[in-house]
Design an enzyme around this catalytic site. Structure first.
Site, short mmCIF file in Angstrom:
data_model
loop_
_atom_site.label_atom_id
_atom_site.label_comp_id
_atom_site.label_asym_id
_atom_site.label_seq_id
_atom_site.Cartn_x
_atom_site.Cartn_y
_atom_site.Cartn_z
N TYR A 1 9.52 -1.20 4.39
CA TYR A 1 8.92 0.09 4.76
C TYR A 1 9.68 1.22 4.08
O TYR A 1 10.92 1.29 4.16
CB TYR A 1 8.95 0.27 6.27
CG TYR A 1 8.18 1.48 6.77
CD1 TYR A 1 6.85 1.36 7.15
CD2 TYR A 1 8.77 2.74 6.85
CE1 TYR A 1 6.12 2.46 7.60
CE2 TYR A 1 8.06 3.84 7.28
CZ TYR A 1 6.74 3.70 7.67
OH TYR A 1 6.03 4.79 8.10
N PHE B 1 3.07 9.72 4.77
CA PHE B 1 3.59 9.07 3.57
C PHE B 1 4.26 7.78 4.03
O PHE B 1 5.20 7.81 4.81
CB PHE B 1 4.63 9.95 2.86
CG PHE B 1 5.28 9.28 1.67
CD1 PHE B 1 4.99 9.70 0.39
CD2 PHE B 1 6.18 8.24 1.85
CE1 PHE B 1 5.60 9.09 -0.70
CE2 PHE B 1 6.79 7.62 0.76
CZ PHE B 1 6.49 8.04 -0.53
N GLU B 2 3.74 6.66 3.56
CA GLU B 2 4.46 5.41 3.77
C GLU B 2 4.06 4.44 2.68
O GLU B 2 2.90 4.36 2.27
CB GLU B 2 4.20 4.82 5.16
CG GLU B 2 2.77 4.62 5.55
CD GLU B 2 2.60 4.13 7.00
OE1 GLU B 2 3.56 4.21 7.79
OE2 GLU B 2 1.49 3.68 7.33
N ILE B 3 5.06 3.77 2.13
CA ILE B 3 4.87 2.67 1.20
C ILE B 3 5.38 1.44 1.92
O ILE B 3 6.55 1.38 2.29
CB ILE B 3 5.62 2.90 -0.12
CG1 ILE B 3 5.11 4.17 -0.82
CG2 ILE B 3 5.49 1.69 -1.04
CD1 ILE B 3 5.87 4.52 -2.09
N TYR C 1 0.85 -1.20 0.00
CA TYR C 1 0.00 0.00 0.00
C TYR C 1 0.88 1.24 0.00
O TYR C 1 2.02 1.23 0.44
CB TYR C 1 -0.93 0.03 1.23
CG TYR C 1 -0.23 0.33 2.54
CD1 TYR C 1 -0.25 1.61 3.09
CD2 TYR C 1 0.47 -0.65 3.23
CE1 TYR C 1 0.39 1.90 4.29
CE2 TYR C 1 1.11 -0.38 4.42
CZ TYR C 1 1.07 0.89 4.95
OH TYR C 1 1.73 1.17 6.13
#
Length: 301
Positions: free
Chosen positions: A130, A187-189, A102
């Site tokens: 992360y 903001f994180e992928i 995500y």
């Protein structure tokens, strides 16, 4: 949505998932759906994963909300349900269970640069878990007891702590105290299988059982505060993964509130970035990027 579609997703058509504790209006859905050719889903957050659990002492929790509001701590009187949900439940929502990766996108953010490659494929191919753009210290009054609870967990479950962890990012004294550094979760992928895994599940349950998302007690001052999902995610990622599994997306131009990351040099030019390279939080006094850069295996360049 418009910016991320223009800068990235119009080339890849990844689906969008919107979640809320209240039903989305027809007008909102209509306006979102005209911005993308990708699939769009709108979901309702189950009440049991959003509202304050019935076993929480409401009188104690109310004291905490009042105290934070009086002290002017941002979001002190609100957002506790959101922080708890984002810490422990969003990745189990029925609309997200089909997915592994995500990219969290919040309202009122900006994306400045074209992104020609697929960050999900990059994360997968390079065994990353992360990814972030901005790191900063948390305000200590909001998490006065969090680190002691973390230390209890890792003392009880040392088997979950990675031998090649990133303790040096979150502590300046080998874990005795928390230096307040965290990755901004606006903001994180990330890999949701990590949040769904045994280590993080037991970690979250340990935090949950203390009630700290709704209150925490400082025995000296009798102040009650709340924990945010950013330090919870960051501490878990730092401790339960290898340090080479964390990634700084230095080529993604991004801004939330007054905090901005603008790519520099060649990456700024090649990304056709519209941000001012001088508007960059990376090495500001309150940035924690230096703490991340001191991890042995990370190279800035």
């Amino acid at each position: 949505v418009e910016q991320l579609e223009a800068k990235f997703n119009h080339k890849f058509n990844y689906p969008w998932v919107f979640l809320s504790d209240e039903p989305f209006s027809y007008e909102f859905k209509r306006r979102v759906e005209v911005l993308t050719d990708a699939d769009v889903s709108f979901g309702l957050i189950p009440r049991e994963t959003w509202v304050q659990p019935p076993w929480i002492d409401e009188e104690r929790a109310q004291k905490g909300r009042n105290m934070l509001t009086q002290e002017g701590v941002i979001y002190g009187g609100n957002y506790r349900n959101m922080c708890r949900f984002n810490s422990g439940f969003f990745f189990h929502h029925e609309l997200l269970t089909p997915y592994k990766w995500y990219w969290r996108v919040e309202p009122d953010v900006r994306f400045y640069c074209d992104l020609e490659y697929d960050p999900f494929v990059f994360m997968e191919d390079n065994d990353k878990i992360y990814g972030f753009t901005i790191s900063m210290p948390e305000r200590e009054p909001t998490i006065t007891s969090l680190w002691s609870v973390v230390k209890e967990f890792i003392s009880d479950h040392p088997e979950y702590v990675s031998p090649n962890n990133s303790m040096d990012f979150i502590s300046d004294d080998a874990g005795d105290t928390y230096n307040m550094c965290h990755f901004s979760s606006n903001f994180e992928i990330a890999d949701m299988d990590f949040w769904r895994g045994e280590a993080y599940t037991k970690f979250f349950n340990h935090l949950e059982n203390t009630g700290g998302f709704y209150y925490e007690a400082s025995l000296r001052f009798l102040f009650f505060y709340s924990w945010g999902d950013a330090p919870v995610h960051s501490i878990a990622a730092a401790l339960f993964t290898r340090k080479d599994q964390l990634h700084f997306f230095k080529d993604i131009g991004y801004k939330y509130a007054e905090f901005a990351h603008c790519p520099q040099g060649r990456q700024w030019r090649e990304g056709h970035c519209s941000c001012n390279p001088n508007d960059n939080f990376d090495f500001a006094q309150k940035s924690c990027l230096r703490h991340f850069m001191r991890l042995d295996d990370w190279m800035f360049g």
